[in-house]
Design an enzyme around this catalytic site. Structure first.
Site, PDB file in Angstrom:
ATOM      1  N   HIS A  37       0.810  -1.214   0.000  1.00 24.73           N
ATOM      2  CA  HIS A  37       0.000   0.000   0.000  1.00 24.73           C
ATOM      3  C   HIS A  37       0.846   1.267   0.000  1.00 24.73           C
ATOM      4  O   HIS A  37       0.413   2.308  -0.493  1.00 24.73           O
ATOM      5  CB  HIS A  37      -0.927   0.013   1.215  1.00 24.73           C
ATOM      6  CG  HIS A  37      -1.964  -1.070   1.174  1.00 24.73           C
ATOM      7  ND1 HIS A  37      -2.788  -1.353   2.244  1.00 24.73           N
ATOM      8  CD2 HIS A  37      -2.317  -1.947   0.194  1.00 24.73           C
ATOM      9  CE1 HIS A  37      -3.589  -2.353   1.934  1.00 24.73           C
ATOM     10  NE2 HIS A  37      -3.326  -2.731   0.695  1.00 24.73           N
ATOM     11  N   PHE A  60      -1.144  -8.095   5.046  1.00 27.73           N
ATOM     12  CA  PHE A  60       0.199  -7.512   4.955  1.00 27.73           C
ATOM     13  C   PHE A  60       0.266  -6.175   4.228  1.00 27.73           C
ATOM     14  O   PHE A  60       1.266  -5.876   3.568  1.00 27.73           O
ATOM     15  CB  PHE A  60       1.168  -8.507   4.304  1.00 27.73           C
ATOM     16  CG  PHE A  60       0.993  -9.919   4.764  1.00 27.73           C
ATOM     17  CD1 PHE A  60       0.943 -10.220   6.122  1.00 27.73           C
ATOM     18  CD2 PHE A  60       0.840 -10.960   3.862  1.00 27.73           C
ATOM     19  CE1 PHE A  60       0.757 -11.531   6.558  1.00 27.73           C
ATOM     20  CE2 PHE A  60       0.650 -12.267   4.288  1.00 27.73           C
ATOM     21  CZ  PHE A  60       0.605 -12.547   5.639  1.00 27.73           C
ATOM     22  N   CYS A  61      -0.753  -5.358   4.351  1.00 24.50           N
ATOM     23  CA  CYS A  61      -0.793  -4.052   3.661  1.00 24.50           C
ATOM     24  C   CYS A  61      -0.535  -4.212   2.167  1.00 24.50           C
ATOM     25  O   CYS A  61       0.061  -3.341   1.522  1.00 24.50           O
ATOM     26  CB  CYS A  61       0.205  -3.076   4.267  1.00 24.50           C
ATOM     27  SG  CYS A  61      -0.228  -2.552   5.931  1.00 24.50           S
ATOM     28  N   ALA A  62      -0.987  -5.335   1.633  1.00 26.87           N
ATOM     29  CA  ALA A  62      -0.907  -5.595   0.192  1.00 26.87           C
ATOM     30  C   ALA A  62      -2.175  -6.360  -0.186  1.00 26.87           C
ATOM     31  O   ALA A  62      -2.116  -7.455  -0.757  1.00 26.87           O
ATOM     32  CB  ALA A  62       0.343  -6.401  -0.150  1.00 26.87           C
TER      33      ALA A  62
END
Length: 458
Positions: A129, A375-377
């Site tokens: 992100h 995982f911020c993805a």
């Protein structure tokens, strides 16, 4: 001016000494165990060398660029010398700028704020992100996840060929995935970008701690990374690369340090002459401790022999992948396939388990710290899982039925400070949990899966 700091032990073989290596944590089953930190992809432990260097400097701490006293002059010299150290670590070109920021996220937001008018941005949906989201105030083309490195280059070339060739363009790409650990074909993507008149920024947050990075050799225009992933705490980051867009942009923050001259006008307004150097985007009192810790980490990794560190990490990667492959219920997530080169970041799902429950059991029953989630993805993980976000429910309730997909994933990550014992403990714990189940009942508390200390399953 200089501060006497620690010298690296040239005979050291990884694991490099890190803080917290002897920390013990309680187990829900009773007793305690040395903590196994296997969440390097989120924040790596500080190298002991970095901590020692910072401790040696701390009594001399003073204001930077703002004082005539000895400590201020020394701190200023240390700050600017750290800039040189980072530039050397990254292989920067002579006219590149090194701007100190708070993090990779801050670095990429700074670059986003410096884009020329009508700049078109190209970014793969596979990005973290931090590199996926900062471009929302400009024209953005989100590219589908490729399934091979070659397909990544072809996808980018097609997208760039269709753009307006007269306007500025920027490609943003990761060096190593924070989900799969896979290395991206950065040099080939940079060549494709430049062939179509675009520039490229490399998100090296996961690459720089695991692999040498050379901005000139890769031929990228900018590199961004964070100190807290490079074994350097205290909240600093770096944006390094070409100066022109940064020099032409409005200061990222307006204030002291960024301004060279400020004067009142006769009409009551204010005229400002801004710096054209990196200081233009470093307003306010800089985080000299954080900056120095990054420089100390760069020195420590270089002097320890980065190639040796990479070689040992690859042995750990092979050990983990082989160990997980021996557990039929485990599926390792991959974008480019099993043979793709990668760093020490591996994500997986376990049949019959929610990821939060499995990660909680690793922590509570074995003293192992991993990460679970997206995982911020989020787009990448959902693509790899083939699922959409759902309500995870109670982690103490029956988990996913056999064959049902886990809602999220589990990530184990490691690096230069990871002992072999931590890897072996992790693999043994995975085998035990899969074959025998958790020894404790778990429940959801504030969105987290935690052991219900009133109820044991053994």
């Amino acid at each position: 001016m200089s501060v006497s700091t620690a010298a690296v032990d040239q005979s050291v073989c990884a694991p490099l000494p890190v803080l917290g290596a002897d920390v013990t944590v309680p187990l829900v089953t009773g007793g305690s165990v040395t903590y196994a930190a296997l969440d390097y992809a989120a924040s790596a432990p500080a190298l002991q060398r970095v901590w020692d260097d910072v401790a040696a400097y701390a009594p001399y701490y003073g204001s930077v660029h703002r004082g005539a006293g000895y400590l201020s002059q020394l701190s200023t010299d240390l700050f600017e010398t750290s800039r040189t150290t980072v530039a050397e670590f990254l292989g920067c070109r002579a006219d590149d700028q090194v701007v100190f920021t708070r993090s990779t996220t801050d670095s990429l937001n700074l670059l986003a704020a410096a884009l020329p008018a009508d700049c078109q941005v190209f970014v793969f949906e596979t990005e973290h992100h931090a590199s996926l989201l900062p471009w929302r105030d400009t024209r953005v083309d989100y590219l589908d996840a490729p399934r091979t490195p070659g397909q990544a280059v072809e996808t980018l070339e097609r997208a760039l060929a269709d753009r307006d060739p007269r306007g500025p363009a920027l490609v943003c790409v990761t060096g190593a995935s924070n989900v799969t650990g896979e290395l991206w074909p950065v040099k080939e993507l940079a060549a494709a970008a430049h062939a179509h008149g675009a520039r490229i920024v490399l998100d090296a947050a996961q690459l720089a701690p695991h692999h040498p990075v050379d901005i000139a050799e890769l031929d990228v225009d900018w590199i961004a990374f964070s100190g807290h992933k490079l074994y350097a705490p205290f909240g600093s980051g770096v944006l390094a690369g070409r100066a022109d867009w940064l020099r032409d942009a409005k200061p990222y923050l307006a204030g002291g340090g960024a301004s060279r001259k400020v004067a009142r006008r006769t009409d009551g307004g204010v005229d400002v002459e801004w710096h054209t150097t990196a200081a233009r985007h470093e307003a306010g009192s800089p985080n000299v401790i954080g900056v120095y810790s990054i420089a100390a980490a760069c020195k420590a990794l270089t002097e320890a022999g980065f190639d040796r560190l990479v070689e040992r990490e690859q042995q750990l990667v092979t050990r983990v992948r082989d160990g997980l492959a021996g557990v039929p219920e485990v599926r390792v997530l991959s974008l480019f396939g099993d043979d793709a080169p990668r760093v020490g970041v591996i994500s997986f799902v376990v049949e019959g388990w929610s990821s939060s429950h499995f990660a909680a059991a690793l922590s509570a029953e074995y003293g192992i710290g991993v990460r679970d989630g997206l995982f911020c993805a989020h787009p990448l993980v959902r693509t790899l899982l083939g699922s959409e976000p759902q309500d995870p429910g109670e982690c103490g309730a029956p988990d996913a039925a056999p064959g049902e997909r886990s809602l999220n994933a589990i990530r184990v990550s490691f690096g230069a400070g990871t002992p072999d014992e931590h890897i072996e403990r992790f693999l043994g714990a995975v085998r035990e949990l899969v074959s025998s189940g958790a020894r404790w009942v778990y429940r959801t508390e504030d969105g987290r899966c935690v052991p219900d200390r009133g109820t044991s399953q053994v």
